[in-house]
Write a protein that holds these residues in place. Structure first.
Motif, PDB file in Angstrom:
ATOM      1  N   VAL A  19     -23.688  -8.622 -20.792  1.00 51.46           N
ATOM      2  CA  VAL A  19     -24.499  -9.646 -20.772  1.00 51.46           C
ATOM      3  C   VAL A  19     -24.506 -10.615 -19.766  1.00 51.46           C
ATOM      4  N   LEU A  20     -25.843 -10.566 -19.487  1.00 53.47           N
ATOM      5  CA  LEU A  20     -26.148 -11.988 -18.393  1.00 53.47           C
ATOM      6  C   LEU A  20     -25.800 -13.373 -18.540  1.00 53.47           C
ATOM      7  N   LEU A  21     -24.969 -13.913 -17.650  1.00 58.25           N
ATOM      8  CA  LEU A  21     -24.824 -15.135 -18.092  1.00 58.25           C
ATOM      9  C   LEU A  21     -24.734 -16.462 -16.720  1.00 58.25           C
ATOM     10  N   GLY A  22     -25.725 -17.667 -17.070  1.00 54.95           N
ATOM     11  CA  GLY A  22     -25.130 -18.698 -15.870  1.00 54.95           C
ATOM     12  C   GLY A  22     -24.297 -19.574 -15.644  1.00 54.95           C
ATOM     13  N   GLU A  23     -23.479 -19.735 -15.441  1.00 50.82           N
ATOM     14  CA  GLU A  23     -22.778 -21.160 -15.258  1.00 50.82           C
ATOM     15  C   GLU A  23     -24.031 -22.569 -15.002  1.00 50.82           C
ATOM     16  N   ARG A  24     -24.730 -23.092 -15.733  1.00 52.09           N
ATOM     17  CA  ARG A  24     -25.280 -24.246 -15.676  1.00 52.09           C
ATOM     18  C   ARG A  24     -24.823 -25.723 -15.259  1.00 52.09           C
ATOM     19  N   ALA A  30     -24.937 -28.601 -18.351  1.00 50.57           N
ATOM     20  CA  ALA A  30     -23.522 -28.551 -17.397  1.00 50.57           C
ATOM     21  C   ALA A  30     -22.039 -27.724 -17.638  1.00 50.57           C
ATOM     22  N   HIS A  31     -21.949 -26.908 -16.625  1.00 52.37           N
ATOM     23  CA  HIS A  31     -20.361 -26.322 -16.526  1.00 52.37           C
ATOM     24  C   HIS A  31     -20.231 -25.780 -17.605  1.00 52.37           C
ATOM     25  N   THR A  32     -21.705 -25.156 -18.250  1.00 52.38           N
ATOM     26  CA  THR A  32     -21.409 -24.190 -19.343  1.00 52.38           C
ATOM     27  C   THR A  32     -22.113 -22.304 -18.989  1.00 52.38           C
ATOM     28  N   TRP A  33     -21.923 -21.347 -20.052  1.00 48.43           N
ATOM     29  CA  TRP A  33     -22.549 -20.636 -20.000  1.00 48.43           C
ATOM     30  C   TRP A  33     -23.320 -20.029 -20.627  1.00 48.43           C
ATOM     31  N   ALA A  34     -24.579 -19.312 -20.336  1.00 50.80           N
ATOM     32  CA  ALA A  34     -26.007 -19.124 -20.810  1.00 50.80           C
ATOM     33  C   ALA A  34     -26.356 -18.536 -19.592  1.00 50.80           C
ATOM     34  N   THR A  35     -27.190 -17.410 -20.739  1.00 49.17           N
ATOM     35  CA  THR A  35     -28.347 -16.752 -20.898  1.00 49.17           C
ATOM     36  C   THR A  35     -29.650 -17.840 -19.803  1.00 49.17           C
ATOM     37  N   PRO A  36     -30.786 -16.826 -19.568  1.00 52.16           N
ATOM     38  CA  PRO A  36     -31.611 -17.396 -18.867  1.00 52.16           C
ATOM     39  C   PRO A  36     -32.256 -18.177 -19.877  1.00 52.16           C
ATOM     40  N   GLY A  37     -33.424 -19.158 -20.067  1.00 51.85           N
ATOM     41  CA  GLY A  37     -34.409 -19.394 -21.314  1.00 51.85           C
ATOM     42  C   GLY A  37     -34.435 -20.633 -20.716  1.00 51.85           C
ATOM     43  N   LYS A 105     -24.834 -22.644 -10.433  1.00 50.66           N
ATOM     44  CA  LYS A 105     -23.945 -22.354  -9.764  1.00 50.66           C
ATOM     45  C   LYS A 105     -23.969 -20.532  -9.755  1.00 50.66           C
ATOM     46  N   GLN A 106     -24.046 -20.051 -10.624  1.00 53.92           N
ATOM     47  CA  GLN A 106     -23.664 -18.515  -9.919  1.00 53.92           C
ATOM     48  C   GLN A 106     -24.689 -17.575 -11.263  1.00 53.92           C
ATOM     49  N   TRP A 107     -24.526 -16.103 -11.370  1.00 54.70           N
ATOM     50  CA  TRP A 107     -24.779 -15.743 -12.394  1.00 54.70           C
ATOM     51  C   TRP A 107     -23.553 -14.152 -12.756  1.00 54.70           C
ATOM     52  N   LYS A 108     -23.500 -13.862 -13.519  1.00 54.04           N
ATOM     53  CA  LYS A 108     -21.936 -12.667 -13.308  1.00 54.04           C
ATOM     54  C   LYS A 108     -22.638 -11.880 -15.297  1.00 54.04           C
ATOM     55  N   TRP A 109     -22.516 -10.707 -15.142  1.00 57.36           N
ATOM     56  CA  TRP A 109     -22.015  -9.921 -16.185  1.00 57.36           C
ATOM     57  C   TRP A 109     -20.760  -9.754 -16.752  1.00 57.36           C
ATOM     58  N   LEU A 112     -18.998  -7.930 -24.000  1.00 53.97           N
ATOM     59  CA  LEU A 112     -19.740  -8.843 -24.898  1.00 53.97           C
ATOM     60  C   LEU A 112     -18.112  -9.586 -25.622  1.00 53.97           C
ATOM     61  N   ASP A 113     -17.163  -8.182 -25.045  1.00 50.73           N
ATOM     62  CA  ASP A 113     -15.721  -8.959 -25.984  1.00 50.73           C
ATOM     63  C   ASP A 113     -15.277 -10.186 -24.920  1.00 50.73           C
ATOM     64  N   GLU A 114     -15.134 -10.162 -24.059  1.00 55.30           N
ATOM     65  CA  GLU A 114     -15.085 -10.906 -22.416  1.00 55.30           C
ATOM     66  C   GLU A 114     -16.166 -12.106 -22.094  1.00 55.30           C
ATOM     67  N   LEU A 115     -16.139 -12.846 -23.334  1.00 58.31           N
ATOM     68  CA  LEU A 115     -17.311 -13.908 -22.233  1.00 58.31           C
ATOM     69  C   LEU A 115     -15.736 -14.872 -22.004  1.00 58.31           C
ATOM     70  N   PRO A 116     -17.159 -15.380 -20.734  1.00 60.05           N
ATOM     71  CA  PRO A 116     -16.420 -16.864 -20.435  1.00 60.05           C
ATOM     72  C   PRO A 116     -16.246 -18.164 -21.347  1.00 60.05           C
ATOM     73  N   GLU A 117     -15.856 -18.580 -21.093  1.00 57.84           N
ATOM     74  CA  GLU A 117     -16.427 -20.269 -21.614  1.00 57.84           C
ATOM     75  C   GLU A 117     -15.522 -21.500 -20.969  1.00 57.84           C
ATOM     76  N   PRO A 118     -16.493 -23.034 -21.415  1.00 62.67           N
ATOM     77  CA  PRO A 118     -17.202 -23.124 -22.188  1.00 62.67           C
ATOM     78  C   PRO A 118     -18.620 -22.174 -22.363  1.00 62.67           C
ATOM     79  N   LEU A 119     -19.366 -21.549 -23.490  1.00 62.65           N
ATOM     80  CA  LEU A 119     -21.210 -20.915 -23.647  1.00 62.65           C
ATOM     81  C   LEU A 119     -21.128 -22.700 -23.954  1.00 62.65           C
ATOM     82  N   PHE A 120     -22.424 -22.593 -23.310  1.00 64.27           N
ATOM     83  CA  PHE A 120     -24.207 -23.381 -23.969  1.00 64.27           C
ATOM     84  C   PHE A 120     -23.858 -23.281 -25.467  1.00 64.27           C
ATOM     85  N   LEU A 121     -23.960 -24.527 -25.312  1.00 64.86           N
ATOM     86  CA  LEU A 121     -23.695 -24.944 -27.435  1.00 64.86           C
ATOM     87  C   LEU A 121     -25.189 -23.760 -27.509  1.00 64.86           C
TER      88      LEU A 121
END
Length: 137
Positions: A19-24, A30-37, A105-109, A112-121
């Motif tokens: 899954v593609l997530l970006g660091e907000r 801010a400073h959480t990982w989220a999908t585009p949206g 700040k960055q986009w990364k793939w 699904l079983d290794e998601l970064p922390e913290p995630l966007f609410l």
């Protein structure tokens, strides 16, 4: 508190089981990982919003949309309240670009079983509801 509840749309982009997530940065979450949206605009379909926001934020063109679910997200510190609509989509070619450096700040793939922390609410709330993103991969 802002009396308005906003509608957000989140594009869960899957490719090769990741899954593609970006660091907000620079906004709520801010400073959480989220999908585009982003915000659903007046007269816009959920799919149009997911496609527009993904392109604005990453330069990627997505297609084939499936509804994944929704969350009710209350950001206490920021006095914001969102209902976030999640759609699963795919993009088979290209790599994400940082097109809004003041917001991401960055986009990364991620696997699904290794998601970064913290995630966007909203993403945290979605996963708390036991939604299995992997069934769409």
């Amino acid at each position: 508190m802002n009396k308005e509840v906003r509608v957000g749309v989140a594009a869960v982009i899957l490719r090769d089981g990741r899954v593609l997530l970006g660091e907000r940065i620079g906004s709520h979450g801010a400073h959480t990982w989220a999908t585009p949206g982003g915000h659903l605009e007046l007269g816009e379909s959920i799919e149009e919003c997911a496609k527009r926001e993904t392109f604005e934020e990453t330069g990627l063109v997505v297609n084939s949309f499936k509804n994944l679910g929704f969350t009710n997200d209350i950001f206490d510190k920021e006095n914001k309240h969102y209902v976030t609509l999640f759609v699963v989509t795919s993009c088979s070619i290209g790599e994400p670009q940082i097109t809004e450096p003041e917001k991401c700040k960055q986009w990364k793939w991620f696997n699904l079983d290794e998601l970064p922390e913290p995630l966007f609410l909203p993403l945290t709330n979605l996963l708390k509801d036991s939604v299995d993103i992997g069934e769409f991969a």
